[in-house]
Motif scaffolding. Sequence first.
Motif, mmCIF file in Angstrom:
data_model
loop_
_atom_site.group_PDB
_atom_site.id
_atom_site.type_symbol
_atom_site.label_atom_id
_atom_site.label_comp_id
_atom_site.label_asym_id
_atom_site.label_seq_id
_atom_site.Cartn_x
_atom_site.Cartn_y
_atom_site.Cartn_z
ATOM 1 N N SER A 1 -5.728 9.872 -5.507
ATOM 2 C CA SER A 1 -5.527 10.984 -4.575
ATOM 3 C C SER A 1 -6.569 10.990 -3.464
ATOM 4 C CB SER A 1 -5.573 12.321 -5.328
ATOM 5 O OG SER A 1 -6.892 12.602 -5.800
ATOM 6 N N LEU A 2 -7.705 10.325 -3.703
ATOM 7 C CA LEU A 2 -8.778 10.290 -2.716
ATOM 8 C C LEU A 2 -8.616 9.164 -1.702
ATOM 9 C CD1 LEU A 2 -11.787 10.894 -5.149
ATOM 10 C CD2 LEU A 2 -10.689 12.587 -3.662
ATOM 11 N N THR A 3 -7.711 8.222 -1.981
ATOM 12 C CA THR A 3 -7.582 7.055 -1.096
ATOM 13 C C THR A 3 -6.172 6.844 -0.530
ATOM 14 O OG1 THR A 3 -7.120 5.598 -2.989
ATOM 15 C CG2 THR A 3 -9.427 5.831 -2.323
ATOM 16 N N GLY B 1 -4.214 4.881 3.093
ATOM 17 C CA GLY B 1 -3.372 3.698 2.947
ATOM 18 C C GLY B 1 -3.859 2.724 1.884
ATOM 19 N N LYS B 2 -4.548 3.245 0.860
ATOM 20 C CA LYS B 2 -5.116 2.363 -0.174
ATOM 21 C C LYS B 2 -4.821 2.911 -1.561
ATOM 22 C CE LYS B 2 -9.086 1.927 2.933
ATOM 23 N NZ LYS B 2 -10.510 2.278 3.100
ATOM 24 N N PRO C 1 0.658 1.707 -8.439
ATOM 25 C CA PRO C 1 1.604 2.557 -9.167
ATOM 26 C C PRO C 1 2.135 1.859 -10.415
ATOM 27 C CG PRO C 1 2.079 2.604 -6.820
ATOM 28 C CD PRO C 1 1.029 1.549 -7.014
ATOM 29 N N GLY C 2 2.308 2.635 -11.476
ATOM 30 C CA GLY C 2 2.822 2.085 -12.734
ATOM 31 C C GLY C 2 1.745 1.559 -13.647
ATOM 32 N N ARG C 3 0.520 1.473 -13.126
ATOM 33 C CA ARG C 3 -0.598 0.999 -13.925
ATOM 34 C C ARG C 3 -1.551 2.159 -14.195
ATOM 35 N NH1 ARG C 3 1.757 -2.883 -11.338
ATOM 36 N NH2 ARG C 3 1.573 -5.063 -11.957
ATOM 37 N N THR C 4 -2.457 1.961 -15.137
ATOM 38 C CA THR C 4 -3.386 3.027 -15.475
ATOM 39 C C THR C 4 -4.817 2.583 -15.205
ATOM 40 O OG1 THR C 4 -3.404 2.268 -17.783
ATOM 41 C CG2 THR C 4 -1.890 4.051 -17.216
ATOM 42 N N THR C 5 -5.698 3.554 -15.116
ATOM 43 C CA THR C 5 -7.086 3.309 -14.724
ATOM 44 C C THR C 5 -8.017 3.448 -15.918
ATOM 45 O OG1 THR C 5 -6.618 4.211 -12.534
ATOM 46 C CG2 THR C 5 -8.928 4.061 -13.175
ATOM 47 N N GLY D 1 0.823 -1.192 0.000
ATOM 48 C CA GLY D 1 0.000 0.000 0.000
ATOM 49 C C GLY D 1 0.865 1.253 0.000
ATOM 50 N N PRO D 2 0.246 2.430 -0.023
ATOM 51 C CA PRO D 2 1.003 3.692 -0.008
ATOM 52 C C PRO D 2 1.830 3.825 1.268
ATOM 53 C CG PRO D 2 -1.319 4.053 -0.547
ATOM 54 C CD PRO D 2 -1.201 2.636 -0.088
#
Length: 424
Positions: free
Chosen positions: A320-322, A326-327, A332-336, A236-237
């Motif tokens: 940015s909302l999560t 810690g979620k 990272p490195g992937r796209t939505t 997680g972050p």
Amino acid sequence: MKDKLTFFKKLNKIDTFSPYFFFPFIYVLYFFVSLFDFGRFAYFDVNRNVFLPLFIGLVVYLGAVYLADKKDWVFPAFGLSRFLKGKTIYFLWALGLIGLVCYLIMLFTGQVGISDESVRRNLDPKLNFMSALLWFAVIFLLCDKILKEKDLTRRKQFSYGVILLVVFILFVLMGYRTPIAVMFLTSFIVFHYIIKKIKLSWFLTVLVVLGLLFSLFGFFRVVTEDTTKKFNERKGPDVVITQESENHNLALVREINKTPKWVRALNGEMVTGHIVLSKIMEYTDLHGYTKGSLHTGIFSTILPGEQKSPRTVVTDMVNSLTVDEGKYITRPGRTTTPTFPGQLYAEAGYIGIIIGFAIYGLVLSMLYNQVRRSGIKSYQTAAYGFVTAIFTLSIHTGLLDLIFILMIGYAILSTSIEKIVRKI
């Protein structure tokens, strides 16, 4: 029993792939299935109701389809028909050759995306972009060949099917589902109109099977990741959260894990799409709309230097909302994939939804009108099938790929050039 038989007879009379039925059906089905979240909505704190923008989009789409149908609108030939009619096939051969060369370069340099997610995400962007021309050209060339056959024997059908299967396998190696889905769905629609009508009851059965296969394909990609590579880390972050929040998160995770992973994988993409749309709505409430910059990014990605793709922008928005909790919604490195209503809402809210769905309705209805004018067994059917496939898949992926937009443009333009002006 008799009533059931009568129901299925009426059901099978519906034109499965008409703009009035197919796109709206998949659209409603996608977001209905997304409601079975198995605890994931609670984990990501989904607090925006997505159904008003979804409903408005559906109503606007159907209104646009009805308007174009009522007015019998079709795309004009743009003054090119007298110069290029009958010659668009040569462009397809050229595009196919370019795509084949680029694909072979990728293959022989070890860029086989299915081997690992880290490879798939780092394919040469220019080669990957151009290689898509191979499957695009093959679809249209095969359709053109089938249409010109005076006697389409079973042997010929089998031969064309094998060619299509080989291309399917080639792009499975790249690890992307979207090209495979576009190829299959376009072929399915063309088969329905040109070779043999597919009854709606059969279509629904095939749809369920394919939905399961594509969902499990994504699940297979995740479970086979090499987690020793930094790119595939599932941490997680790196943020500090309170013990209370951590305990709350762990409780929610335990609730999610009560459902087996393979079961969650069956509708995981739909649930993620629902979550992303809700988070986009939440983000725009806090930070405002992107006002065109998201779609401008479609074209800026081909400029020199490092450019941010639209899906990366969406990733940053929803994460940015999560992150502070810690979620990650997207690692990272992937796209939505923003969903089609999501990308429109991010740009301009309900105005974006209205404009985008109106365009979809007009385009599909105008192409369908041209199919009816030219005759079912015509080049127009291939173009209609292709654009329908792209639009339908964009319900999940969004329409943010320049190559797909160019392909749609070519399909519409070539259809207009090759159109036959007659009523059937």
